[in-house]
Write a protein that holds these residues in place. Sequence first.
Motif, short mmCIF file in Angstrom:
data_model
loop_
_atom_site.label_atom_id
_atom_site.label_comp_id
_atom_site.label_asym_id
_atom_site.label_seq_id
_atom_site.Cartn_x
_atom_site.Cartn_y
_atom_site.Cartn_z
N ALA A 54 -14.27 -12.82 50.70
CA ALA A 54 -14.46 -13.92 50.10
C ALA A 54 -15.28 -14.88 51.09
O ALA A 54 -16.15 -15.59 50.61
CB ALA A 54 -13.32 -14.60 49.36
N GLY A 55 -14.56 -14.99 52.18
CA GLY A 55 -15.10 -15.88 53.45
C GLY A 55 -16.46 -15.28 53.72
O GLY A 55 -17.52 -16.22 53.83
N ILE A 56 -16.69 -14.08 53.80
CA ILE A 56 -18.23 -13.44 54.33
C ILE A 56 -19.20 -13.85 53.12
O ILE A 56 -19.99 -14.35 53.42
CB ILE A 56 -18.09 -11.91 54.41
N LEU A 57 -18.84 -13.41 51.95
CA LEU A 57 -19.63 -13.96 50.85
C LEU A 57 -19.86 -15.53 50.86
O LEU A 57 -21.14 -15.80 50.81
CB LEU A 57 -19.13 -13.42 49.49
N GLY A 58 -18.96 -16.28 51.04
CA GLY A 58 -19.01 -17.55 50.83
C GLY A 58 -19.77 -18.26 52.08
O GLY A 58 -20.70 -19.28 51.85
N GLY A 59 -19.66 -17.64 53.05
CA GLY A 59 -20.31 -17.99 54.50
C GLY A 59 -21.91 -17.64 54.28
O GLY A 59 -22.66 -18.58 54.62
N GLY A 60 -22.21 -16.73 53.57
CA GLY A 60 -23.75 -16.40 53.52
C GLY A 60 -24.36 -17.07 52.48
O GLY A 60 -25.46 -17.86 52.68
N ILE A 61 -23.66 -17.33 51.37
CA ILE A 61 -24.30 -18.25 50.36
C ILE A 61 -24.35 -19.70 50.82
O ILE A 61 -25.21 -20.39 50.83
CB ILE A 61 -23.21 -18.10 49.15
N GLY A 62 -23.11 -20.22 51.51
CA GLY A 62 -23.07 -21.63 51.98
C GLY A 62 -24.15 -21.75 53.11
O GLY A 62 -24.52 -23.05 52.99
N GLY A 63 -24.14 -21.08 53.98
CA GLY A 63 -25.27 -21.11 54.99
C GLY A 63 -26.59 -21.11 54.47
O GLY A 63 -27.49 -22.08 54.88
N GLN A 64 -26.98 -20.47 53.39
CA GLN A 64 -28.22 -20.31 52.86
C GLN A 64 -28.65 -21.67 52.04
O GLN A 64 -29.48 -22.18 52.20
CB GLN A 64 -28.34 -19.19 52.06
N GLY A 118 -13.63 -18.95 58.31
CA GLY A 118 -13.32 -20.18 57.23
C GLY A 118 -12.51 -19.64 55.94
O GLY A 118 -11.60 -20.33 55.63
N GLY A 119 -12.69 -18.38 55.60
CA GLY A 119 -11.91 -18.00 54.51
C GLY A 119 -10.35 -17.63 54.94
O GLY A 119 -9.66 -18.02 54.11
N ASN A 120 -10.35 -17.12 56.11
CA ASN A 120 -9.09 -16.95 56.50
C ASN A 120 -8.08 -18.32 56.94
O ASN A 120 -6.93 -18.40 56.69
CB ASN A 120 -9.03 -16.12 57.70
N VAL A 121 -8.79 -19.24 57.66
CA VAL A 121 -8.45 -20.46 57.79
C VAL A 121 -7.78 -21.24 56.44
O VAL A 121 -6.82 -21.53 56.20
CB VAL A 121 -9.43 -21.38 58.52
N ALA A 122 -8.77 -21.15 55.46
CA ALA A 122 -8.32 -21.77 54.08
C ALA A 122 -7.31 -21.19 53.47
O ALA A 122 -6.46 -21.77 53.00
CB ALA A 122 -9.64 -21.72 53.19
N GLY A 123 -7.26 -19.74 53.69
CA GLY A 123 -6.22 -18.84 53.24
C GLY A 123 -4.86 -19.41 53.94
O GLY A 123 -3.70 -19.53 53.21
N LYS A 124 -4.81 -19.70 55.12
CA LYS A 124 -3.66 -20.09 55.80
C LYS A 124 -3.02 -21.62 55.53
O LYS A 124 -1.77 -21.60 55.19
CB LYS A 124 -3.94 -20.21 57.17
N LEU A 125 -4.11 -22.45 55.21
CA LEU A 125 -3.94 -23.76 54.85
C LEU A 125 -3.53 -23.94 53.18
O LEU A 125 -2.59 -24.65 53.03
CB LEU A 125 -4.92 -24.56 55.15
N LYS A 174 -2.12 -21.75 51.06
CA LYS A 174 -0.89 -20.62 50.71
C LYS A 174 -1.08 -20.14 49.46
O LYS A 174 -0.93 -18.91 49.28
CB LYS A 174 0.38 -20.40 51.15
N ASN A 175 -1.10 -20.91 48.55
CA ASN A 175 -0.88 -20.75 47.13
C ASN A 175 -2.32 -20.09 46.73
O ASN A 175 -2.13 -19.38 45.50
CB ASN A 175 -0.48 -21.84 46.22
N LEU A 176 -3.32 -20.24 47.17
CA LEU A 176 -4.44 -19.75 46.95
C LEU A 176 -4.92 -18.42 47.55
O LEU A 176 -6.10 -17.78 47.23
CB LEU A 176 -5.68 -20.98 46.90
N SER A 177 -4.24 -17.94 48.80
CA SER A 177 -4.57 -16.95 49.54
C SER A 177 -4.60 -15.58 48.73
O SER A 177 -4.06 -15.41 47.77
CB SER A 177 -3.42 -16.72 50.59
N LEU A 178 -5.73 -14.76 49.24
CA LEU A 178 -6.08 -13.55 48.56
C LEU A 178 -5.66 -12.38 49.56
O LEU A 178 -5.75 -11.35 49.24
CB LEU A 178 -7.43 -13.41 48.28
N GLY A 179 -4.89 -12.76 50.68
CA GLY A 179 -4.42 -11.61 51.53
C GLY A 179 -5.56 -11.92 52.57
O GLY A 179 -6.71 -12.43 52.49
N SER A 180 -5.37 -11.07 53.65
CA SER A 180 -6.21 -11.31 54.95
C SER A 180 -7.61 -10.63 54.56
O SER A 180 -8.55 -11.29 54.76
CB SER A 180 -5.61 -10.44 56.02
#
Length: 98
Positions: free
Chosen positions: A38-48, A17-24, A26-32
Amino acid sequence: MEEYLPLIIQLVSGAVGGNVAGKLLKNLSLGSLGNSIAGILGGGIGGQLLGMLGIGAGAAAGTDSMDISSILGSVAGGGVGGGVLMAIIGAIKNAMAK
């Protein structure tokens, strides 16, 4: 091991999700790598958080069975959480750079 499966799904979905959002966004992308972290952290937090709200409750409540709704809840919570956190961090980074 089965009790950790929802968390693993959330973390992987968050990275995607973080990488897809980064591709969509581009001005907010943090690099791969940044998008993935950021996606891993957000995924854990969002899922919980979704589990606490009762969405995907089977995964968060620690039930013994992994049904399709639990898996989809973990994927959705992780993917959305990863994308949202990546966008927030990207926006903060851009604001601080100005």
